[in-house]
Design a protein around this motif. Sequence first.
Motif, PDB file in Angstrom:
ATOM      1  N   VAL A  21      12.971  48.364  -8.523  1.00 47.86           N
ATOM      2  CA  VAL A  21      12.213  47.006  -8.368  1.00 47.86           C
ATOM      3  C   VAL A  21      12.304  46.172  -9.838  1.00 47.86           C
ATOM      4  O   VAL A  21      12.680  44.913  -9.694  1.00 47.86           O
ATOM      5  CB  VAL A  21      10.729  46.998  -7.722  1.00 47.86           C
ATOM      6  CG1 VAL A  21      10.460  45.585  -7.681  1.00 47.86           C
ATOM      7  CG2 VAL A  21      11.025  47.454  -6.255  1.00 47.86           C
ATOM      8  N   MET A  22      11.794  46.776 -10.848  1.00 50.36           N
ATOM      9  CA  MET A  22      11.719  46.286 -12.038  1.00 50.36           C
ATOM     10  C   MET A  22      13.194  45.548 -12.534  1.00 50.36           C
ATOM     11  O   MET A  22      13.437  44.752 -13.081  1.00 50.36           O
ATOM     12  CB  MET A  22      10.985  47.061 -13.135  1.00 50.36           C
ATOM     13  CG  MET A  22       9.636  47.024 -12.972  1.00 50.36           C
ATOM     14  SD  MET A  22       8.759  45.390 -12.999  1.00 50.36           S
ATOM     15  CE  MET A  22       9.250  44.896 -14.538  1.00 50.36           C
ATOM     16  N   GLY A  23      14.060  46.653 -12.591  1.00 48.74           N
ATOM     17  CA  GLY A  23      15.700  46.352 -12.690  1.00 48.74           C
ATOM     18  C   GLY A  23      16.118  45.044 -11.838  1.00 48.74           C
ATOM     19  O   GLY A  23      16.591  44.133 -12.388  1.00 48.74           O
ATOM     20  N   ALA A  24      15.766  45.137 -10.566  1.00 45.33           N
ATOM     21  CA  ALA A  24      16.117  43.934  -9.668  1.00 45.33           C
ATOM     22  C   ALA A  24      15.363  42.810 -10.273  1.00 45.33           C
ATOM     23  O   ALA A  24      16.035  41.647 -10.206  1.00 45.33           O
ATOM     24  CB  ALA A  24      15.926  44.150  -8.221  1.00 45.33           C
ATOM     25  N   ARG A  25      14.187  42.915 -10.574  1.00 46.09           N
ATOM     26  CA  ARG A  25      13.350  41.629 -11.058  1.00 46.09           C
ATOM     27  C   ARG A  25      13.999  41.118 -12.380  1.00 46.09           C
ATOM     28  O   ARG A  25      13.925  39.723 -12.510  1.00 46.09           O
ATOM     29  CB  ARG A  25      12.057  42.016 -11.263  1.00 46.09           C
ATOM     30  CG  ARG A  25      10.942  41.018 -11.319  1.00 46.09           C
ATOM     31  CD  ARG A  25       9.655  41.755 -11.646  1.00 46.09           C
ATOM     32  NE  ARG A  25       8.625  40.774 -11.719  1.00 46.09           N
ATOM     33  CZ  ARG A  25       8.101  40.315 -12.943  1.00 46.09           C
ATOM     34  NH1 ARG A  25       8.403  41.067 -14.026  1.00 46.09           N
ATOM     35  NH2 ARG A  25       7.012  39.387 -13.363  1.00 46.09           N
ATOM     36  N   LYS A  26      14.426  41.945 -13.121  1.00 43.27           N
ATOM     37  CA  LYS A  26      15.042  41.419 -14.432  1.00 43.27           C
ATOM     38  C   LYS A  26      16.423  40.576 -14.186  1.00 43.27           C
ATOM     39  O   LYS A  26      16.483  39.570 -14.917  1.00 43.27           O
ATOM     40  CB  LYS A  26      15.179  42.730 -15.363  1.00 43.27           C
ATOM     41  CG  LYS A  26      14.142  43.218 -15.958  1.00 43.27           C
ATOM     42  CD  LYS A  26      14.120  44.479 -16.863  1.00 43.27           C
ATOM     43  CE  LYS A  26      13.019  45.057 -17.376  1.00 43.27           C
ATOM     44  NZ  LYS A  26      13.340  46.422 -18.062  1.00 43.27           N
ATOM     45  N   GLU A  27      16.995  41.192 -13.177  1.00 43.44           N
ATOM     46  CA  GLU A  27      18.389  40.430 -12.805  1.00 43.44           C
ATOM     47  C   GLU A  27      18.190  39.159 -12.269  1.00 43.44           C
ATOM     48  O   GLU A  27      18.608  38.239 -12.556  1.00 43.44           O
ATOM     49  CB  GLU A  27      18.969  41.452 -11.984  1.00 43.44           C
ATOM     50  CG  GLU A  27      20.521  40.713 -11.480  1.00 43.44           C
ATOM     51  CD  GLU A  27      21.134  41.697 -10.332  1.00 43.44           C
ATOM     52  OE1 GLU A  27      21.682  41.198  -9.321  1.00 43.44           O
ATOM     53  OE2 GLU A  27      20.682  43.076 -10.609  1.00 43.44           O
ATOM     54  N   LEU A  28      17.127  38.901 -11.208  1.00 44.36           N
ATOM     55  CA  LEU A  28      16.929  38.021 -10.621  1.00 44.36           C
ATOM     56  C   LEU A  28      16.175  36.812 -11.255  1.00 44.36           C
ATOM     57  O   LEU A  28      16.171  35.711 -11.140  1.00 44.36           O
ATOM     58  CB  LEU A  28      16.263  38.346  -9.135  1.00 44.36           C
ATOM     59  CG  LEU A  28      17.153  39.137  -8.151  1.00 44.36           C
ATOM     60  CD1 LEU A  28      16.339  39.635  -6.792  1.00 44.36           C
ATOM     61  CD2 LEU A  28      18.487  38.345  -8.037  1.00 44.36           C
ATOM     62  N   PHE A  29      15.016  37.412 -12.050  1.00 47.61           N
ATOM     63  CA  PHE A  29      14.023  36.788 -12.635  1.00 47.61           C
ATOM     64  C   PHE A  29      14.133  36.892 -14.287  1.00 47.61           C
ATOM     65  O   PHE A  29      13.123  37.194 -14.755  1.00 47.61           O
ATOM     66  CB  PHE A  29      12.677  36.615 -12.015  1.00 47.61           C
ATOM     67  CG  PHE A  29      12.732  36.251 -10.834  1.00 47.61           C
ATOM     68  CD1 PHE A  29      12.600  35.055 -10.304  1.00 47.61           C
ATOM     69  CD2 PHE A  29      12.893  37.115  -9.544  1.00 47.61           C
ATOM     70  CE1 PHE A  29      12.457  34.694  -8.864  1.00 47.61           C
ATOM     71  CE2 PHE A  29      12.564  36.768  -8.223  1.00 47.61           C
ATOM     72  CZ  PHE A  29      12.283  35.595  -8.049  1.00 47.61           C
ATOM     73  N   PRO A  30      15.366  36.694 -14.942  1.00 49.98           N
ATOM     74  CA  PRO A  30      15.331  36.991 -16.189  1.00 49.98           C
ATOM     75  C   PRO A  30      14.282  36.178 -17.200  1.00 49.98           C
ATOM     76  O   PRO A  30      13.913  36.647 -18.208  1.00 49.98           O
ATOM     77  CB  PRO A  30      16.724  36.645 -16.718  1.00 49.98           C
ATOM     78  CG  PRO A  30      17.149  35.792 -15.624  1.00 49.98           C
ATOM     79  CD  PRO A  30      16.400  35.869 -14.598  1.00 49.98           C
ATOM     80  N   MET A  31      13.633  35.128 -16.762  1.00 49.38           N
ATOM     81  CA  MET A  31      12.784  34.177 -17.405  1.00 49.38           C
ATOM     82  C   MET A  31      11.336  34.997 -17.205  1.00 49.38           C
ATOM     83  O   MET A  31      10.581  34.258 -18.252  1.00 49.38           O
ATOM     84  CB  MET A  31      12.932  33.046 -16.898  1.00 49.38           C
ATOM     85  CG  MET A  31      12.399  32.623 -15.646  1.00 49.38           C
ATOM     86  SD  MET A  31      13.045  33.312 -14.151  1.00 49.38           S
ATOM     87  CE  MET A  31      14.780  32.214 -13.901  1.00 49.38           C
ATOM     88  N   LEU A  32      11.247  35.807 -16.627  1.00 44.41           N
ATOM     89  CA  LEU A  32       9.789  36.406 -16.378  1.00 44.41           C
ATOM     90  C   LEU A  32       9.638  37.330 -17.414  1.00 44.41           C
ATOM     91  O   LEU A  32      10.382  37.970 -18.156  1.00 44.41           O
ATOM     92  CB  LEU A  32       9.327  36.884 -15.190  1.00 44.41           C
ATOM     93  CG  LEU A  32       9.594  36.016 -13.675  1.00 44.41           C
ATOM     94  CD1 LEU A  32       9.524  36.699 -12.613  1.00 44.41           C
ATOM     95  CD2 LEU A  32       8.513  34.939 -14.006  1.00 44.41           C
ATOM     96  N   ASP A  33       8.302  37.682 -17.818  1.00 44.07           N
ATOM     97  CA  ASP A  33       7.713  38.784 -18.775  1.00 44.07           C
ATOM     98  C   ASP A  33       8.042  39.934 -18.124  1.00 44.07           C
ATOM     99  O   ASP A  33       7.504  40.358 -17.148  1.00 44.07           O
ATOM    100  CB  ASP A  33       6.191  38.603 -19.185  1.00 44.07           C
ATOM    101  CG  ASP A  33       5.987  39.750 -19.767  1.00 44.07           C
ATOM    102  OD1 ASP A  33       6.448  40.524 -20.615  1.00 44.07           O
ATOM    103  OD2 ASP A  33       4.539  39.686 -20.181  1.00 44.07           O
TER     104      ASP A  33
END
Length: 166
Positions: A21-33
Motif C-alpha cells: 500500500v505504501m508503494g502504491a501511495r508513493k506512486e499515486l500521491f508522490p507529493m505526500l509525506d
Amino acid sequence: MADFHIRQVYLTTANEVVNYVMGARKELFPMLDHERLPKDLAKFEATYIDQEIGFFLEARDHADRLIGVLGLVAYDHRFSFLSFSAGCVAEVVRLYIDPSHRRRGLAANMVDKLISYARHQKIHTLYLHTHPFLTGAYDFWLKMGFETVAEREHSGFDTIHMQRKL
C-alpha cells in the motif's frame, strides 16, 4: 479461469500488505509525506483485523505475488458537509491494482467481495472519495453503483465524495 485469487488479510500477510500500500501511495500521491505511515496503516491490526467493521482484501496472482488491495473501515464522519441517512456507514479505502493486472475484472471482483462482507455486517451505506487525477477511478466507481454526493477541495486536492446504498 481467473489468474488471481482474493482473500481477507490476516496478520500473516499484514506487513507485506502495508508495504504494498505504501508503494502504491508513493506512486499515486508522490507529493505526500511518505516517511510516516498513515494512521490506518500504522495500526493495521487494530483498524482492519480487530474491528467489527474493519476488513482488508488482498489479491494474488498464480505465483502468490500481491497484485491488488482494498479496505473497509467504519466511517468517522470527518467531513461535516456530508450527511448520511440513519444506519451504519463504512468507508471504502485503499483500492490499488498493479498496472499489469488492470482491466481484467480484478477490482470489480474485489469490490463485489467487499460489498458481500458489508451486507453481512449490516452496513447500510458505503462511502468513498476519489480524485479526478486518478485516471479511471471515478468512472470505475460509477460502474460499481456509487453516486456522487459532493465535490469539494480537501487538503489541496479536488475531491469527489461518493456513496452506495446497500
